[in-house]
Design an enzyme around this catalytic site. Structure first.
Site, PDB file in Angstrom:
ATOM      1  N   LEU A  70       0.825  -1.218   0.000  1.00 32.84           N
ATOM      2  CA  LEU A  70       0.000   0.000   0.000  1.00 32.84           C
ATOM      3  C   LEU A  70       0.855   1.262   0.000  1.00 32.84           C
ATOM      4  CD1 LEU A  70      -2.918  -1.003   2.416  1.00 32.84           C
ATOM      5  CD2 LEU A  70      -2.799  -1.206  -0.071  1.00 32.84           C
ATOM      6  N   ASN A 101       7.326  -3.391   3.536  1.00 37.07           N
ATOM      7  CA  ASN A 101       8.398  -2.617   2.884  1.00 37.07           C
ATOM      8  C   ASN A 101       7.992  -1.177   2.583  1.00 37.07           C
ATOM      9  OD1 ASN A 101       6.607  -3.473   0.876  1.00 37.07           O
ATOM     10  ND2 ASN A 101       8.186  -3.416  -0.712  1.00 37.07           N
ATOM     11  N   HIS A 186       8.801 -14.766   0.822  1.00 37.75           N
ATOM     12  CA  HIS A 186       9.169 -14.473  -0.564  1.00 37.75           C
ATOM     13  C   HIS A 186      10.459 -15.255  -0.793  1.00 37.75           C
ATOM     14  CE1 HIS A 186      10.321 -11.433  -3.889  1.00 37.75           C
ATOM     15  NE2 HIS A 186      11.429 -12.107  -3.655  1.00 37.75           N
ATOM     16  N   ASP A 312      -0.162  -9.664  -4.981  1.00 40.24           N
ATOM     17  CA  ASP A 312       1.127  -8.968  -4.939  1.00 40.24           C
ATOM     18  C   ASP A 312       0.981  -7.579  -5.582  1.00 40.24           C
ATOM     19  OD1 ASP A 312       3.733  -8.317  -4.473  1.00 40.24           O
ATOM     20  OD2 ASP A 312       4.609  -9.770  -5.855  1.00 40.24           O
ATOM     21  N   HIS A 316       3.418   1.313  -8.823  1.00 37.14           N
ATOM     22  CA  HIS A 316       4.580   2.139  -9.157  1.00 37.14           C
ATOM     23  C   HIS A 316       4.130   3.299 -10.022  1.00 37.14           C
ATOM     24  CE1 HIS A 316       7.617  -0.436  -7.453  1.00 37.14           C
ATOM     25  NE2 HIS A 316       7.150  -1.488  -8.102  1.00 37.14           N
ATOM     26  N   PHE A 330      10.217  -3.509 -10.307  1.00 36.70           N
ATOM     27  CA  PHE A 330       9.489  -4.779 -10.358  1.00 36.70           C
ATOM     28  C   PHE A 330       8.068  -4.594  -9.833  1.00 36.70           C
ATOM     29  CE2 PHE A 330      13.859  -6.559  -9.998  1.00 36.70           C
ATOM     30  CZ  PHE A 330      13.811  -7.538 -10.981  1.00 36.70           C
TER      31      PHE A 330
HETATM   32 ZN    ZN Z   1       7.341 -10.687  -2.937  1.00 40.55          ZN
END
Ligand code: ZN
Length: 432
Positions: A70, A101, A186, A312, A316, A330
């Site tokens: 988010l 993250n 992951h 997922d 971006h 990514f």
């Molecule tokens: Zn991941």
């Protein structure tokens, strides 16, 4: 406030699918009954304030996405908790698990509390925050998991920065076992993935783009299966993309290791052969794999080795995608496309509708320790779907702040008509 959802096809496995009326009182499900029965509870309940005619529509326990980003705090130009939770609601999700993250990383109770307080202000999906395994996800020292759990963290992960040190990962798993905290992994050997930007293979060679071998995923899946076996801690593998990972997971499950796993809609919808024009909207981590890998994933979905579908969702800004393929960020967004892309599996006969709901709602709930049965007394978290409705995916119509999707212009089937969280309608489409 009493809301009656009338004549819905209730899909809530393992219960048999059937037409039911569902009465909601304020935040909870008050009654679920067969409206045709003259002696049913519906005849004795007070008149509802609102009736939603769900004839021909499918009502499911709210979809739950165990893997989203988010971006708040820190990268609000990509997504905010508000836009993310509204996008989730529009996609039929009543709850999402944001990965840690952010900037700063969600590795302490203050960040967790901030995320929950921001979410509280939003009329959208619920948030079940995921805390970091290590401080700053740097892979050096364990984060204060107990404090984060107290603050509301529901799972733990270092997502894109997996713990490389096996001894530290063992300690993390031992700690999570005592906290009964789901561990989301992951699986990636960063040193093997190197500077790869897409699947290693003939397509990467042809395009001259550095590749990421299947083994970068599979070696870490194998390690963490062994650490799960060693510690007795259940682990959940995120976004599985290779045939070899899946084979290792299937074998370990047979041996009784407590493992679950997910894949994402892009892995069963696209392959590396779809990457033709250096379009970075086809760049994600793990990368789109080969046709053989995709065949194995579809088989794994059908035979139950893959327990869940997660998006997922990785927003971006266009500037981060509008560059050369190997320099682009990514990830793609997924909250507003996951359901129709996944319903294609039902159309193709890979899954029954019930099996799909198990993967998008029931198993994610189980992983998080939530009972989301459409049953009296449970929170009214519900998704109403028109599975036949055709439409063309139009990124311009997204609620998400970002547009990085390879699915724009694709014809799909299956629209979300309404999403309800805690008895409140948080998304309402056309048709009701
Ligand atoms: Zn991941």
């Amino acid at each position: 406030m009493r809301i009656l959802i009338k004549n819905a096809m209730v899909v809530d496995p393992p219960k048999a699918t059937s037409v039911r009326d569902v009465m909601i009182l304020d935040t909870v499900i008050e009654a679920v009954y067969d409206s045709s029965g003259a002696s049913g509870p519906g005849n004795f309940l007070p008149e509802p304030d609102r009736v939603i005619d769900a004839q021909g529509l499918v009502l499911t326990p709210g979809l739950i996405d165990v893997h989203v980003h988010l971006r708040e705090p820190g990268q609000e130009y990509k997504e905010t908790i508000e836009t993310g939770l509204k996008a989730a609601a529009k996609g039929g999700f009543t709850a999402v698990c944001p990965m840690p993250n952010t900037i700063p990383v969600n590795d302490n109770a203050q960040v967790t509390a901030f995320i929950l307080s921001q979410a509280e202000k939003v009329k959208g999906a619920r948030v079940y925050p995921v805390g970091a395994i290590t401080k700053g996800s740097r892979g050096e020292d364990l984060a204060p998991m107990f404090d984060m759990v107290q603050a509301g963290v529901r799972a733990i992960s270092d997502d894109g920065l997996p713990v490389a040190n096996s001894r530290l990962m063992r300690r993390a798993l031992e700690y999570c076992k005592s906290l009964q905290l789901p561990v989301l992994i992951h699986a990636e050997d960063k040193s093997l993935a190197g500077n790869g930007a897409m699947n290693e293979g003939p397509v990467a060679t042809r395009l001259g783009i550095p590749g990421i071998p299947n083994a970068a995923e599979t070696v870490m899946v194998t390690r963490d299966i062994e650490l799960s076996r060693l510690t007795g801690t259940p682990v959940h593998f995120c976004h599985i993309s290779t045939a070899e990972s899946l084979a290792a997971i299937a074998r370990a499950k047979e041996e009784g290791v407590k493992i679950t796993c997910e894949t994402a809609p892009h892995y069963f919808t696209l392959t590396d052969e779809d990457i033709t024009e250096y379009d970075a909207n086809y760049k994600m981590n793990p990368p789109l794999r080969s046709q053989e890998d995709q065949n194995a994933l579809i088989e794994g979905l059908a035979n139950g080795t893959i327990d869940m579908i997660a998006t997922d969702h990785a927003p971006h800004h266009a500037d981060e995608k509008d560059v050369e393929f190997d320099k682009a960020a990514f990830g793609i967004i997924g909250l507003e496309t996951a359901l129709p892309l996944s319903l294609a599996l039902v159309k193709k006969g890979v899954l029954s509708l019930e099996e799909l709901i198990v993967k998008m709602s029931k198993n994610p709930a189980k992983l998080l320790g939530i009972n989301n049965d459409i049953a009296k007394g449970n929170a009214a978290d519900l998704t109403l779907i028109q599975p036949e409705q055709k439409f063309v995916i139009d990124p311009a119509s997204f609620v998400s702040k970002s547009r990085n999707t390879p699915f724009g212009g694709m014809s799909v089937q299956g629209a979300v008509i309404m999403t309800m969280v805690n008895g409140q309608i948080v998304f309402q489409g056309e048709g009701i």
